[in-house]
Design a protein around this motif. Structure first.
Motif, PDB file in Angstrom:
ATOM      1  N   ILE A 124       0.832  -1.213   0.000  1.00  0.00           N
ATOM      2  CA  ILE A 124       0.000   0.000   0.000  1.00  0.00           C
ATOM      3  C   ILE A 124       0.864   1.260   0.000  1.00  0.00           C
ATOM      4  N   GLN A 125       2.026   1.171   0.625  1.00  0.00           N
ATOM      5  CA  GLN A 125       2.930   2.323   0.631  1.00  0.00           C
ATOM      6  C   GLN A 125       3.574   2.567  -0.738  1.00  0.00           C
ATOM      7  N   HIS A 126       4.110   1.507  -1.308  1.00  0.00           N
ATOM      8  CA  HIS A 126       4.921   1.656  -2.513  1.00  0.00           C
ATOM      9  C   HIS A 126       4.091   1.774  -3.786  1.00  0.00           C
ATOM     10  N   GLN A 127       2.873   1.230  -3.777  1.00  0.00           N
ATOM     11  CA  GLN A 127       2.046   1.273  -4.980  1.00  0.00           C
ATOM     12  C   GLN A 127       0.928   2.323  -4.896  1.00  0.00           C
ATOM     13  N   ASN A 128       0.856   3.006  -3.763  1.00  0.00           N
ATOM     14  CA  ASN A 128      -0.157   4.057  -3.583  1.00  0.00           C
ATOM     15  C   ASN A 128      -1.590   3.570  -3.812  1.00  0.00           C
ATOM     16  N   PHE A 129      -1.877   2.353  -3.351  1.00  0.00           N
ATOM     17  CA  PHE A 129      -3.237   1.836  -3.434  1.00  0.00           C
ATOM     18  C   PHE A 129      -4.114   2.498  -2.367  1.00  0.00           C
ATOM     19  N   ASP A 130      -5.423   2.523  -2.620  1.00  0.00           N
ATOM     20  CA  ASP A 130      -6.365   2.957  -1.581  1.00  0.00           C
ATOM     21  C   ASP A 130      -6.427   1.921  -0.469  1.00  0.00           C
ATOM     22  N   THR A 131      -6.518   0.647  -0.891  1.00  0.00           N
ATOM     23  CA  THR A 131      -6.613  -0.465   0.058  1.00  0.00           C
ATOM     24  C   THR A 131      -5.810  -1.644  -0.471  1.00  0.00           C
ATOM     25  N   VAL A 132      -5.447  -2.538   0.442  1.00  0.00           N
ATOM     26  CA  VAL A 132      -4.771  -3.791   0.086  1.00  0.00           C
ATOM     27  C   VAL A 132      -5.357  -4.895   0.947  1.00  0.00           C
ATOM     28  N   PHE A 133      -5.685  -6.025   0.327  1.00  0.00           N
ATOM     29  CA  PHE A 133      -6.236  -7.144   1.096  1.00  0.00           C
ATOM     30  C   PHE A 133      -5.792  -8.478   0.486  1.00  0.00           C
ATOM     31  N   PRO A 134      -5.801  -9.563   1.271  1.00  0.00           N
ATOM     32  CA  PRO A 134      -5.384 -10.871   0.773  1.00  0.00           C
ATOM     33  C   PRO A 134      -6.520 -11.596   0.068  1.00  0.00           C
ATOM     34  N   VAL A 135      -6.153 -12.390  -0.954  1.00  0.00           N
ATOM     35  CA  VAL A 135      -7.131 -13.172  -1.697  1.00  0.00           C
ATOM     36  C   VAL A 135      -6.671 -14.622  -1.806  1.00  0.00           C
ATOM     37  N   ALA A 191     -15.127   3.138   1.326  1.00  0.00           N
ATOM     38  CA  ALA A 191     -15.239   1.762   0.838  1.00  0.00           C
ATOM     39  C   ALA A 191     -13.898   1.060   1.002  1.00  0.00           C
ATOM     40  N   LEU A 192     -13.943  -0.243   1.265  1.00  0.00           N
ATOM     41  CA  LEU A 192     -12.721  -1.024   1.424  1.00  0.00           C
ATOM     42  C   LEU A 192     -12.312  -1.725   0.130  1.00  0.00           C
ATOM     43  N   PHE A 193     -13.197  -1.724  -0.849  1.00  0.00           N
ATOM     44  CA  PHE A 193     -12.851  -2.215  -2.181  1.00  0.00           C
ATOM     45  C   PHE A 193     -13.152  -1.099  -3.164  1.00  0.00           C
ATOM     46  N   THR A 194     -12.117  -0.575  -3.808  1.00  0.00           N
ATOM     47  CA  THR A 194     -12.271   0.560  -4.712  1.00  0.00           C
ATOM     48  C   THR A 194     -11.682   0.219  -6.077  1.00  0.00           C
ATOM     49  N   ASP A 195     -11.656   1.193  -6.963  1.00  0.00           N
ATOM     50  CA  ASP A 195     -11.032   0.989  -8.273  1.00  0.00           C
ATOM     51  C   ASP A 195      -9.518   1.085  -8.189  1.00  0.00           C
ATOM     52  N   ASN A 196      -8.991   1.194  -6.958  1.00  0.00           N
ATOM     53  CA  ASN A 196      -7.546   1.266  -6.743  1.00  0.00           C
ATOM     54  C   ASN A 196      -7.148   0.402  -5.555  1.00  0.00           C
ATOM     55  N   SER A 197      -7.585  -0.875  -5.591  1.00  0.00           N
ATOM     56  CA  SER A 197      -7.270  -1.825  -4.525  1.00  0.00           C
ATOM     57  C   SER A 197      -6.234  -2.828  -5.005  1.00  0.00           C
ATOM     58  N   GLY A 198      -5.243  -3.091  -4.153  1.00  0.00           N
ATOM     59  CA  GLY A 198      -4.232  -4.093  -4.455  1.00  0.00           C
ATOM     60  C   GLY A 198      -4.462  -5.348  -3.641  1.00  0.00           C
ATOM     61  N   VAL A 199      -3.882  -6.471  -4.090  1.00  0.00           N
ATOM     62  CA  VAL A 199      -4.094  -7.740  -3.399  1.00  0.00           C
ATOM     63  C   VAL A 199      -2.790  -8.503  -3.189  1.00  0.00           C
ATOM     64  N   ILE A 200      -2.837  -9.373  -2.185  1.00  0.00           N
ATOM     65  CA  ILE A 200      -1.780 -10.346  -1.919  1.00  0.00           C
ATOM     66  C   ILE A 200      -2.422 -11.719  -2.060  1.00  0.00           C
ATOM     67  N   THR A 201      -1.812 -12.619  -2.825  1.00  0.00           N
ATOM     68  CA  THR A 201      -2.379 -13.958  -3.024  1.00  0.00           C
ATOM     69  C   THR A 201      -1.818 -14.909  -1.975  1.00  0.00           C
ATOM     70  N   LEU A 202      -2.722 -15.567  -1.254  1.00  0.00           N
ATOM     71  CA  LEU A 202      -2.339 -16.496  -0.200  1.00  0.00           C
ATOM     72  C   LEU A 202      -2.415 -17.942  -0.685  1.00  0.00           C
ATOM     73  N   ASP A 203      -1.669 -18.795  -0.032  1.00  0.00           N
ATOM     74  CA  ASP A 203      -1.813 -20.236  -0.210  1.00  0.00           C
ATOM     75  C   ASP A 203      -3.081 -20.684   0.512  1.00  0.00           C
ATOM     76  N   GLU A 204      -3.708 -21.742   0.018  1.00  0.00           N
ATOM     77  CA  GLU A 204      -4.963 -22.221   0.602  1.00  0.00           C
ATOM     78  C   GLU A 204      -4.830 -22.581   2.079  1.00  0.00           C
ATOM     79  N   LEU A 205      -3.627 -22.931   2.496  1.00  0.00           N
ATOM     80  CA  LEU A 205      -3.391 -23.294   3.890  1.00  0.00           C
ATOM     81  C   LEU A 205      -3.411 -22.084   4.818  1.00  0.00           C
ATOM     82  N   GLU A 206      -3.288 -20.884   4.262  1.00  0.00           N
ATOM     83  CA  GLU A 206      -3.113 -19.683   5.068  1.00  0.00           C
ATOM     84  C   GLU A 206      -4.412 -18.953   5.409  1.00  0.00           C
TER      85      GLU A 206
END
Length: 230
Positions: A124-135, A191-206
């Motif tokens: 979120i700092q380096h990419q200037n996203f509004d929000t970041v969440f795991p998927v 909103a927590l999901f916007t047109d400027n949201s970034g994601v982190i992809t998790l393993d199914e175990l996580e």
């Protein structure tokens, strides 16, 4: 005050009664979210937003702050997470505390790793996203999913019936663990999901969605595997 963690944990829970305090292996499930936030070292304050005195007591026991109780307006079944966060930010504003980034961490996320929180903060700092969440990636192609009408199976997208799985695009869903957000962007868009949201992809175990007792048992099994416990 630069960063805060906000853990929304109201007392009411319909599907699993007293869900936020239910014992997960050896301690209340909310303790895991608090401990992951504290261990990350990313937050000036880790706070729990609750309307429940018992949750507040447990939160403080595990190191979180409960500077105020949640209002009745944000404590019913219809209150949104965004409304809860707005209330928290308004209370801190009244106290004269300036918050640059905040992270909403759900109280039933025992598989959350402090390292994942750190990845989200860096993004979120380096990419200037509004929000970041795991998927999480769907394990089966949703493009060949079915619907049922009068006991009959029908394809949602019949045009994909003969396509190979590897030729269909990947699809993902919210892992339901946390949302890092830029407070200025959040107060503007609410909103927590916007047109400027970034994601982190998790393993199914996580990650594991926990809505039923079966989900709960699966989460405990994943936790043991993740942490090499017997």
């Amino acid at each position: 005050m630069k960063n805060i963690a906000i853990i929304p944990a109201r007392g009411g829970s319909k599907r699993i009664p007293r869900k936020n305090l239910k014992s997960f292996l050896d301690k209340p499930i909310i303790a895991y979210s608090i401990e992951a936030a504290l261990k990350s070292g990313l937050f000036t304050e880790v706070m729990v937003s609750t309307d429940d005195a018992e949750i507040a007591e447990v939160a403080r026991k595990y190191g979180a702050q409960v500077p105020f109780l949640r209002s009745p307006e944000t404590s019913d079944d219809f209150a949104t997470t965004a409304a809860v966060l707005l209330e928290v930010l308004e209370n801190y504003k009244v106290q004269g505390k300036d918050i640059t980034y905040a992270c909403c961490i759900y109280p039933t996320a025992p598989l959350l790793q402090s390292e994942t929180l750190a990845q989200g903060y860096e993004l979120i700092q380096h990419q200037n996203f509004d929000t970041v969440f795991p998927v999480l990636k769907y394990s089966y192609p949703i493009w060949r999913s079915l619907k049922i009408e009068e006991s009959k199976a029908l394809l949602n997208w019949p045009e994909n019936l003969t396509k190979r799985s590897q030729d269909l695009p990947d699809a993902y869903h919210d892992a339901g663990q946390f949302y890092w957000f830029n407070t200025h962007a959040f107060l503007t868009k609410q909103a927590l999901f916007t047109d400027n949201s970034g994601v982190i992809t998790l393993d199914e175990l996580e990650a594991q969605d926990i809505d039923t007792l079966t989900d709960w048992k699966l989460a405990e099994l994943k936790y043991k595997l993740l942490h090499n416990l017997d």
